[in-house]
Design a protein around this motif. Structure first.
Motif, PDB file in Angstrom:
ATOM      1  N   GLU A 219       0.601  -1.176   0.049  1.00 28.93           N
ATOM      2  CA  GLU A 219       0.511   0.414  -0.238  1.00 28.93           C
ATOM      3  C   GLU A 219       0.983   1.390   0.140  1.00 28.93           C
ATOM      4  OE1 GLU A 219      -3.738   1.829   2.749  1.00 28.93           O
ATOM      5  OE2 GLU A 219      -3.067  -0.882   3.285  1.00 28.93           O
ATOM      6  N   GLN A 220       0.523   2.017  -0.563  1.00 32.79           N
ATOM      7  CA  GLN A 220       1.466   3.188  -1.214  1.00 32.79           C
ATOM      8  C   GLN A 220       0.323   4.446  -0.866  1.00 32.79           C
ATOM      9  OE1 GLN A 220       3.633   3.178  -4.741  1.00 32.79           O
ATOM     10  NE2 GLN A 220       5.311   3.054  -3.460  1.00 32.79           N
ATOM     11  N   ARG A 221       0.653   4.977   0.424  1.00 30.97           N
ATOM     12  CA  ARG A 221      -0.033   5.867   0.272  1.00 30.97           C
ATOM     13  C   ARG A 221       0.503   7.733   0.326  1.00 30.97           C
ATOM     14  NH1 ARG A 221      -5.426   4.524   2.538  1.00 30.97           N
ATOM     15  NH2 ARG A 221      -5.369   3.061   4.145  1.00 30.97           N
ATOM     16  N   LEU A 222      -0.536   8.504  -0.826  1.00 32.07           N
ATOM     17  CA  LEU A 222       0.383   9.837  -0.790  1.00 32.07           C
ATOM     18  C   LEU A 222       0.127  10.622   0.543  1.00 32.07           C
ATOM     19  CD1 LEU A 222      -1.397  10.782  -4.269  1.00 32.07           C
ATOM     20  CD2 LEU A 222       0.632  10.038  -3.572  1.00 32.07           C
ATOM     21  N   HIS A 223      -1.286   9.956   1.296  1.00 29.21           N
ATOM     22  CA  HIS A 223      -1.226  10.683   2.129  1.00 29.21           C
ATOM     23  C   HIS A 223      -1.217  10.401   3.593  1.00 29.21           C
ATOM     24  CE1 HIS A 223      -2.558  14.213  -0.894  1.00 29.21           C
ATOM     25  NE2 HIS A 223      -3.864  13.249  -1.267  1.00 29.21           N
ATOM     26  N   GLU A 224      -0.410  11.116   4.392  1.00 26.34           N
ATOM     27  CA  GLU A 224      -0.780  10.149   5.945  1.00 26.34           C
ATOM     28  C   GLU A 224      -1.762   9.884   6.601  1.00 26.34           C
ATOM     29  OE1 GLU A 224       1.183  10.928  10.261  1.00 26.34           O
ATOM     30  OE2 GLU A 224       1.995  12.560   8.669  1.00 26.34           O
TER      31      GLU A 224
ATOM     32  N   LEU B 269      -4.302  17.492   9.932  1.00 22.05           N
ATOM     33  CA  LEU B 269      -4.558  16.651   8.206  1.00 22.05           C
ATOM     34  C   LEU B 269      -4.709  17.710   6.739  1.00 22.05           C
ATOM     35  CD1 LEU B 269      -8.133  15.195   9.702  1.00 22.05           C
ATOM     36  CD2 LEU B 269      -5.938  13.705   8.783  1.00 22.05           C
ATOM     37  N   ARG B 270      -3.841  18.644   7.202  1.00 23.96           N
ATOM     38  CA  ARG B 270      -3.671  20.083   6.284  1.00 23.96           C
ATOM     39  C   ARG B 270      -4.936  20.255   5.264  1.00 23.96           C
ATOM     40  NH1 ARG B 270       0.394  16.284   7.067  1.00 23.96           N
ATOM     41  NH2 ARG B 270       2.682  17.095   7.685  1.00 23.96           N
ATOM     42  N   PHE B 271      -6.091  19.795   5.375  1.00 28.79           N
ATOM     43  CA  PHE B 271      -7.053  20.159   4.563  1.00 28.79           C
ATOM     44  C   PHE B 271      -6.359  22.001   4.171  1.00 28.79           C
ATOM     45  CE2 PHE B 271      -9.889  17.257   7.127  1.00 28.79           C
ATOM     46  CZ  PHE B 271      -9.596  16.106   6.343  1.00 28.79           C
ATOM     47  N   ILE B 272      -7.800  21.640   2.982  1.00 25.51           N
ATOM     48  CA  ILE B 272      -7.727  23.379   2.759  1.00 25.51           C
ATOM     49  C   ILE B 272      -8.549  24.123   3.153  1.00 25.51           C
ATOM     50  CG2 ILE B 272      -7.120  24.839   0.459  1.00 25.51           C
ATOM     51  CD1 ILE B 272      -6.863  21.851  -0.343  1.00 25.51           C
ATOM     52  N   LEU B 273      -7.911  25.399   3.459  1.00 28.04           N
ATOM     53  CA  LEU B 273      -8.557  26.359   4.235  1.00 28.04           C
ATOM     54  C   LEU B 273      -8.659  27.657   3.966  1.00 28.04           C
ATOM     55  CD1 LEU B 273      -9.593  24.534   8.156  1.00 28.04           C
ATOM     56  CD2 LEU B 273     -10.849  24.715   6.055  1.00 28.04           C
ATOM     57  N   SER B 274      -9.105  28.583   3.892  1.00 28.47           N
ATOM     58  CA  SER B 274      -8.979  30.117   3.329  1.00 28.47           C
ATOM     59  C   SER B 274      -8.730  30.726   5.307  1.00 28.47           C
ATOM     60  CB  SER B 274      -9.953  30.734   2.839  1.00 28.47           C
ATOM     61  OG  SER B 274     -10.687  30.800   4.602  1.00 28.47           O
ATOM     62  N   LEU B 275      -7.665  31.748   4.554  1.00 24.03           N
ATOM     63  CA  LEU B 275      -7.257  32.399   6.171  1.00 24.03           C
ATOM     64  C   LEU B 275      -7.992  32.612   6.553  1.00 24.03           C
ATOM     65  CD1 LEU B 275      -4.148  32.128   6.605  1.00 24.03           C
ATOM     66  CD2 LEU B 275      -3.732  34.737   6.011  1.00 24.03           C
TER      67      LEU B 275
ATOM     68  N   GLY C 249     -16.732  -1.023   6.834  1.00 25.29           N
ATOM     69  CA  GLY C 249     -17.195  -0.044   6.750  1.00 25.29           C
ATOM     70  C   GLY C 249     -16.601  -0.024   5.140  1.00 25.29           C
ATOM     71  N   MET C 250     -16.045   1.577   4.718  1.00 24.64           N
ATOM     72  CA  MET C 250     -16.042   1.821   2.889  1.00 24.64           C
ATOM     73  C   MET C 250     -15.471   2.619   3.634  1.00 24.64           C
ATOM     74  SD  MET C 250     -20.230   4.271   2.490  1.00 24.64           S
ATOM     75  CE  MET C 250     -20.614   5.321   3.744  1.00 24.64           C
ATOM     76  N   ALA C 251     -14.176   2.738   2.453  1.00 28.85           N
ATOM     77  CA  ALA C 251     -13.247   4.251   2.176  1.00 28.85           C
ATOM     78  C   ALA C 251     -13.834   4.770   0.686  1.00 28.85           C
ATOM     79  CB  ALA C 251     -12.192   2.923   1.484  1.00 28.85           C
TER      80      ALA C 251
ATOM     81  N   LEU D 224     -22.395   9.016  10.818  1.00 28.05           N
ATOM     82  CA  LEU D 224     -21.807   8.255  11.210  1.00 28.05           C
ATOM     83  C   LEU D 224     -20.686   8.118  12.148  1.00 28.05           C
ATOM     84  CD1 LEU D 224     -22.509   6.106   7.529  1.00 28.05           C
ATOM     85  CD2 LEU D 224     -23.048   5.288   9.442  1.00 28.05           C
ATOM     86  N   ILE D 225     -19.720   6.936  11.953  1.00 28.04           N
ATOM     87  CA  ILE D 225     -18.190   7.686  12.561  1.00 28.04           C
ATOM     88  C   ILE D 225     -16.823   7.191  11.703  1.00 28.04           C
ATOM     89  CG2 ILE D 225     -17.105   6.812  14.714  1.00 28.04           C
ATOM     90  CD1 ILE D 225     -19.085   8.440  15.196  1.00 28.04           C
ATOM     91  N   THR D 226     -16.254   7.908  11.879  1.00 24.68           N
ATOM     92  CA  THR D 226     -14.810   7.754  10.901  1.00 24.68           C
ATOM     93  C   THR D 226     -14.016   6.486  11.291  1.00 24.68           C
ATOM     94  OG1 THR D 226     -13.550   9.707  11.388  1.00 24.68           O
ATOM     95  CG2 THR D 226     -14.947   9.865   9.367  1.00 24.68           C
ATOM     96  N   ALA D 227     -13.485   5.231  10.832  1.00 26.52           N
ATOM     97  CA  ALA D 227     -12.308   5.049  11.710  1.00 26.52           C
ATOM     98  C   ALA D 227     -10.374   5.734  11.292  1.00 26.52           C
ATOM     99  CB  ALA D 227     -12.672   3.334  11.416  1.00 26.52           C
ATOM    100  N   ASN D 228     -10.854   6.160  10.425  1.00 29.37           N
ATOM    101  CA  ASN D 228      -9.449   6.667  10.402  1.00 29.37           C
ATOM    102  C   ASN D 228      -9.189   7.659   9.201  1.00 29.37           C
ATOM    103  OD1 ASN D 228      -8.981   5.453   7.272  1.00 29.37           O
ATOM    104  ND2 ASN D 228      -8.000   3.446   8.640  1.00 29.37           N
ATOM    105  N   ILE D 229      -9.104   8.983   8.668  1.00 26.12           N
ATOM    106  CA  ILE D 229      -8.972  10.376   8.041  1.00 26.12           C
ATOM    107  C   ILE D 229      -7.173  10.749   7.980  1.00 26.12           C
ATOM    108  CG2 ILE D 229      -9.260  11.839   9.166  1.00 26.12           C
ATOM    109  CD1 ILE D 229     -11.358  12.957   8.212  1.00 26.12           C
ATOM    110  N   SER D 230      -7.303  11.150   5.244  1.00 33.69           N
ATOM    111  CA  SER D 230      -5.886  11.402   5.473  1.00 33.69           C
ATOM    112  C   SER D 230      -7.270  13.021   4.978  1.00 33.69           C
ATOM    113  CB  SER D 230      -5.070  10.749   4.780  1.00 33.69           C
ATOM    114  OG  SER D 230      -6.236  10.680   3.590  1.00 33.69           O
ATOM    115  N   SER D 231      -5.561  13.805   4.100  1.00 31.58           N
ATOM    116  CA  SER D 231      -6.495  14.800   3.513  1.00 31.58           C
ATOM    117  C   SER D 231      -6.968  14.421   2.365  1.00 31.58           C
ATOM    118  CB  SER D 231      -5.581  15.974   3.770  1.00 31.58           C
ATOM    119  OG  SER D 231      -4.246  15.349   2.926  1.00 31.58           O
ATOM    120  N   GLY D 232      -6.663  13.061   1.927  1.00 28.04           N
ATOM    121  CA  GLY D 232      -6.912  12.456   0.666  1.00 28.04           C
ATOM    122  C   GLY D 232      -9.022  11.387   0.874  1.00 28.04           C
TER     123      GLY D 232
END
Length: 130
Positions: free
Chosen positions: A13-18, A80-86, A112-114, A42-50
């Motif tokens: 597995e090679q992920r672009l986002h941690e 998570l380095r989400f893209i947010l405006s200033l 669950g589902m990815a 629902l509830i997330t089990a894990n999340i990344s910025s991607g």
């Protein structure tokens, strides 16, 4: 010893986002053309910025387009380095906020589902939580 072998061992597995283990509340809705139909909370089990893995015993079909709203802390937003405006960062600094994203269900697993977020996703605060 063989040289130039095509049978090289690659990581499974090679992920672009941690990816981070985070159990975040998420509101999920199914997008079908111009219609948006609530699927559930629902509830997330894990999340990344991607993308995210969402826990459910009734996953949506693969290739389903979905809209998501996450309740996430300011610290986790930065992690998570989400893209947010200033302006958005200033408004939610130090407080949890609902953020939204759209994406596609790409895989099912027993619990669950990815979901992969759209390439051009933009997360923005929906409302500041007290």
């Amino acid at each position: 010893m063989t040289t130039g072998s095509k049978n090289q061992t690659l990581p499974l597995e090679q992920r672009l986002h941690e990816r981070f283990t985070m159990h975040l509340p998420v509101r999920v809705a199914l997008i079908s053309g111009a219609n948006v139909e609530s699927f559930g909370e629902l509830i997330t089990a894990n999340i990344s910025s991607g993308g995210a893995f969402i826990s459910t015993d009734q996953p949506l079909p693969i290739a389903s387009r979905i809209a998501m709203e996450f309740l996430i802390s300011f610290v986790d937003l930065k992690k998570l380095r989400f893209i947010l405006s200033l302006d958005s960062l200033r408004r939610c600094a130090g407080k949890p906020a609902w953020v939204k994203a759209t994406g596609v269900v790409i895989r099912h697993e027993g619990d669950g589902m990815a979901v992969i977020f759209d390439d051009d996703y933009q997360l923005s605060p929906m409302q500041i939580s007290d």
